[in-house]
Design a protein around this motif. Structure first.
Motif, PDB file in Angstrom:
ATOM      1  N   VAL A  29       0.976  -1.203  -0.245  1.00 26.32           N
ATOM      2  CA  VAL A  29      -0.017   0.000  -0.038  1.00 26.32           C
ATOM      3  C   VAL A  29       0.806   1.369  -0.234  1.00 26.32           C
ATOM      4  O   VAL A  29       1.878   1.362   0.834  1.00 26.32           O
ATOM      5  CB  VAL A  29      -1.038   0.099   1.181  1.00 26.32           C
ATOM      6  CG1 VAL A  29      -1.456   1.455   1.311  1.00 26.32           C
ATOM      7  CG2 VAL A  29      -1.844  -1.156   0.875  1.00 26.32           C
ATOM      8  N   ARG A  31       0.405   5.343   0.241  1.00 27.79           N
ATOM      9  CA  ARG A  31      -0.501   6.356   0.472  1.00 27.79           C
ATOM     10  C   ARG A  31       0.103   7.707  -0.386  1.00 27.79           C
ATOM     11  O   ARG A  31       1.140   8.125  -0.013  1.00 27.79           O
ATOM     12  CB  ARG A  31      -0.452   6.802   1.883  1.00 27.79           C
ATOM     13  CG  ARG A  31      -0.945   5.508   2.578  1.00 27.79           C
ATOM     14  CD  ARG A  31      -1.249   6.017   4.044  1.00 27.79           C
ATOM     15  NE  ARG A  31      -2.309   4.573   4.293  1.00 27.79           N
ATOM     16  CZ  ARG A  31      -3.653   4.318   4.137  1.00 27.79           C
ATOM     17  NH1 ARG A  31      -4.073   5.268   3.583  1.00 27.79           N
ATOM     18  NH2 ARG A  31      -4.108   3.077   4.448  1.00 27.79           N
ATOM     19  N   ASN A 110      -0.862  -1.142  -4.444  1.00 30.42           N
ATOM     20  CA  ASN A 110      -2.366   0.053  -4.065  1.00 30.42           C
ATOM     21  C   ASN A 110      -2.152   1.255  -3.961  1.00 30.42           C
ATOM     22  O   ASN A 110      -1.513   1.581  -2.807  1.00 30.42           O
ATOM     23  CB  ASN A 110      -3.128  -0.794  -3.105  1.00 30.42           C
ATOM     24  CG  ASN A 110      -3.685  -2.195  -3.537  1.00 30.42           C
ATOM     25  OD1 ASN A 110      -3.531  -2.478  -4.467  1.00 30.42           O
ATOM     26  ND2 ASN A 110      -4.508  -2.680  -2.598  1.00 30.42           N
ATOM     27  N   VAL A 112      -3.665   4.608  -2.262  1.00 32.56           N
ATOM     28  CA  VAL A 112      -4.441   5.042  -1.496  1.00 32.56           C
ATOM     29  C   VAL A 112      -4.568   6.507  -1.215  1.00 32.56           C
ATOM     30  O   VAL A 112      -3.320   7.124  -0.711  1.00 32.56           O
ATOM     31  CB  VAL A 112      -4.659   4.198  -0.171  1.00 32.56           C
ATOM     32  CG1 VAL A 112      -5.758   4.684   0.720  1.00 32.56           C
ATOM     33  CG2 VAL A 112      -4.907   2.782  -0.566  1.00 32.56           C
ATOM     34  N   ARG A 118      -8.780   4.134  -3.573  1.00 33.71           N
ATOM     35  CA  ARG A 118      -7.870   3.045  -4.093  1.00 33.71           C
ATOM     36  C   ARG A 118      -7.854   2.781  -5.277  1.00 33.71           C
ATOM     37  O   ARG A 118      -8.606   2.767  -6.138  1.00 33.71           O
ATOM     38  CB  ARG A 118      -8.275   1.729  -3.622  1.00 33.71           C
ATOM     39  CG  ARG A 118      -7.236   0.710  -3.666  1.00 33.71           C
ATOM     40  CD  ARG A 118      -7.741  -0.793  -3.520  1.00 33.71           C
ATOM     41  NE  ARG A 118      -8.968  -1.125  -4.079  1.00 33.71           N
ATOM     42  CZ  ARG A 118      -9.524  -2.168  -4.053  1.00 33.71           C
ATOM     43  NH1 ARG A 118      -9.285  -3.240  -3.288  1.00 33.71           N
ATOM     44  NH2 ARG A 118     -10.741  -2.490  -4.772  1.00 33.71           N
ATOM     45  N   SER A 120      -5.646  -0.230  -7.861  1.00 34.43           N
ATOM     46  CA  SER A 120      -4.562  -1.279  -7.775  1.00 34.43           C
ATOM     47  C   SER A 120      -3.846  -1.402  -8.703  1.00 34.43           C
ATOM     48  O   SER A 120      -4.652  -1.656  -9.877  1.00 34.43           O
ATOM     49  CB  SER A 120      -5.450  -2.486  -7.277  1.00 34.43           C
ATOM     50  OG  SER A 120      -5.802  -2.270  -5.909  1.00 34.43           O
ATOM     51  N   ASP A 253      -9.663   4.049   4.106  1.00 31.10           N
ATOM     52  CA  ASP A 253      -9.201   2.992   3.042  1.00 31.10           C
ATOM     53  C   ASP A 253     -10.253   2.118   2.934  1.00 31.10           C
ATOM     54  O   ASP A 253     -10.959   1.194   3.716  1.00 31.10           O
ATOM     55  CB  ASP A 253      -7.873   2.185   4.006  1.00 31.10           C
ATOM     56  CG  ASP A 253      -7.148   1.415   2.907  1.00 31.10           C
ATOM     57  OD1 ASP A 253      -7.611   1.235   1.639  1.00 31.10           O
ATOM     58  OD2 ASP A 253      -5.902   1.141   3.086  1.00 31.10           O
ATOM     59  N   ASN A 255      -9.976  -0.448   0.790  1.00 30.06           N
ATOM     60  CA  ASN A 255      -9.389  -1.862   0.606  1.00 30.06           C
ATOM     61  C   ASN A 255     -10.306  -2.840   1.457  1.00 30.06           C
ATOM     62  O   ASN A 255     -10.420  -2.637   2.519  1.00 30.06           O
ATOM     63  CB  ASN A 255      -7.763  -1.807   0.962  1.00 30.06           C
ATOM     64  CG  ASN A 255      -6.982  -1.348  -0.136  1.00 30.06           C
ATOM     65  OD1 ASN A 255      -7.354  -1.451  -1.359  1.00 30.06           O
ATOM     66  ND2 ASN A 255      -5.884  -0.541   0.429  1.00 30.06           N
ATOM     67  N   THR A 295      -5.031  -3.307   3.898  1.00 29.90           N
ATOM     68  CA  THR A 295      -5.875  -4.212   3.439  1.00 29.90           C
ATOM     69  C   THR A 295      -6.270  -5.337   4.375  1.00 29.90           C
ATOM     70  O   THR A 295      -5.299  -6.064   4.741  1.00 29.90           O
ATOM     71  CB  THR A 295      -5.243  -4.947   2.266  1.00 29.90           C
ATOM     72  OG1 THR A 295      -4.724  -3.929   1.173  1.00 29.90           O
ATOM     73  CG2 THR A 295      -6.320  -5.684   1.428  1.00 29.90           C
TER      74      THR A 295
END
Length: 318
Positions: A29, A31, A110, A112, A118, A120, A253, A255, A295
């Motif tokens: 992930v 950010r 991913n 975010v 999100r 991916s 989030d 996810n 996630t």
């Protein structure tokens, strides 16, 4: 759920309430401030985090948290990511069996943003002709009441056995465009079908009706984020819209929200509840998932689902 299931005049002993087939990997992930490529060729971001993830993982752990006897099977690589998965499931107490894949453990990156949205990048490293061997999956399939097939490809040949055994089935098509034949194969062969409305807003009713008209599904649900979800039931003349529930904690989030919706919706269905109650349960679980960073890091349990569902119902009626 019952420990036995009647099929073809006989009774099958059931060791599992649910079997999840395919869909485990590791997410990295990242950010970001916004969903666009910034100027220049690099940017500082918060620390990158790896999570055991992907759709089958979310469904299996979600049902496990709700108290269902859950079995999960898949391919896994002999690599650091595969060992991360096995250690994670040992800690969680999830019943997981796997075959080694020479192609390694699937991964995704991913992005975010601060609103929890999100995007991916999924590596999908398993080749298109990879299949779970029948002698591996069949002993598990024969001992479950329900099977959820992730759209990973290497489980698609299972449907003949699923239908022969009379096991109910579900799938999540994610952001299907209504045309891709890979997704359509799952859509038409499953009893309970879920998808995201993201790619079919202009053709939503057409796509939902095609699933029922051409396949075997009892119903199809299209989740639509903050706009709620859309439900079409076989034999009904119109698509019903349900608003989203208000999240009880800040959205950080998204996810895993769709996986949480599926697990809570179907858990309620397995209990014999009305589809309207199933929608509420799914919406509550999806909203709960949006309040945790990363996630599949936190799953609502059954007391939490019941309590949050009661609060959401009371709020909707006030």
């Amino acid at each position: 759920m019952a420990s036995t299931q009647r099929h073809a005049g006989a009774r099958r002993a059931l060791d599992y309430d649910v079997l999840v087939v395919g869909g485990v990997g590791v997410d990295t992930v990242v950010r970001v401030d916004e969903m666009r490529v910034p100027p220049g060729d690099s940017v500082f971001v918060p620390p990158l985090r790896d999570y055991v993830a992907h759709t089958g993982n979310g469904v299996a752990l979600g049902w496990h948290a709700l108290g269902l006897r859950t079995k999960f099977i898949d391919f896994l690589g002999d690599d650091p990511q595969g060992r991360m998965v096995l250690e994670h499931y040992a800690r969680r107490g999830l019943d997981f069996s796997h075959l080694l894949s020479p192609h390694g453990t699937p991964r995704s990156a991913n992005l975010v943003d601060p609103a929890g949205r999100r995007f991916s990048f999924y590596d999908g490293r398993h080749p298109a002709d990879l299949r779970l061997p029948r002698d591996f999956y069949l002993p598990f399939l024969e001992r479950t009441a329900h099977v959820h097939l992730s759209i990973v490809g290497h489980n698609k040949d299972m449907y003949e056995d699923v239908h022969r055994l009379g096991v109910t089935s579900s799938t999540d098509l994610h952001d299907w465009d209504g045309r891709n034949p890979h997704h359509r194969a799952y859509a038409l062969a499953s009893d309970y079908v879920f998808l995201s409305a993201a790619a079919v807003h202009d053709r939503l009713e057409e796509v939902l009706r095609s699933v029922l008209d051409e396949g075997r599904a009892r119903f199809v649900v299209a989740t639509d984020g903050a706009a709620g979800c859309h439900l079409l039931v076989r034999g009904e003349g119109r698509v019903r819209h349900f608003p989203a529930v208000r999240p009880e904690r800040p959205v950080v989030d998204s996810n895993g929200a769709g996986d949480a919706f599926v697990t809570a919706f179907l858990h309620s269905l397995f209990e014999g509840r009305a589809l309207e109650d199933c929608v509420l349960a799914g919406s509550v679980a999806g909203a709960f998932a949006c309040g945790s960073t990363g996630t599949h890091t936190e799953f609502i349990d059954l007391p939490g689902l019941r309590a949050a569902g009661s609060r959401a119902a009371a709020g909707a009626g006030s």
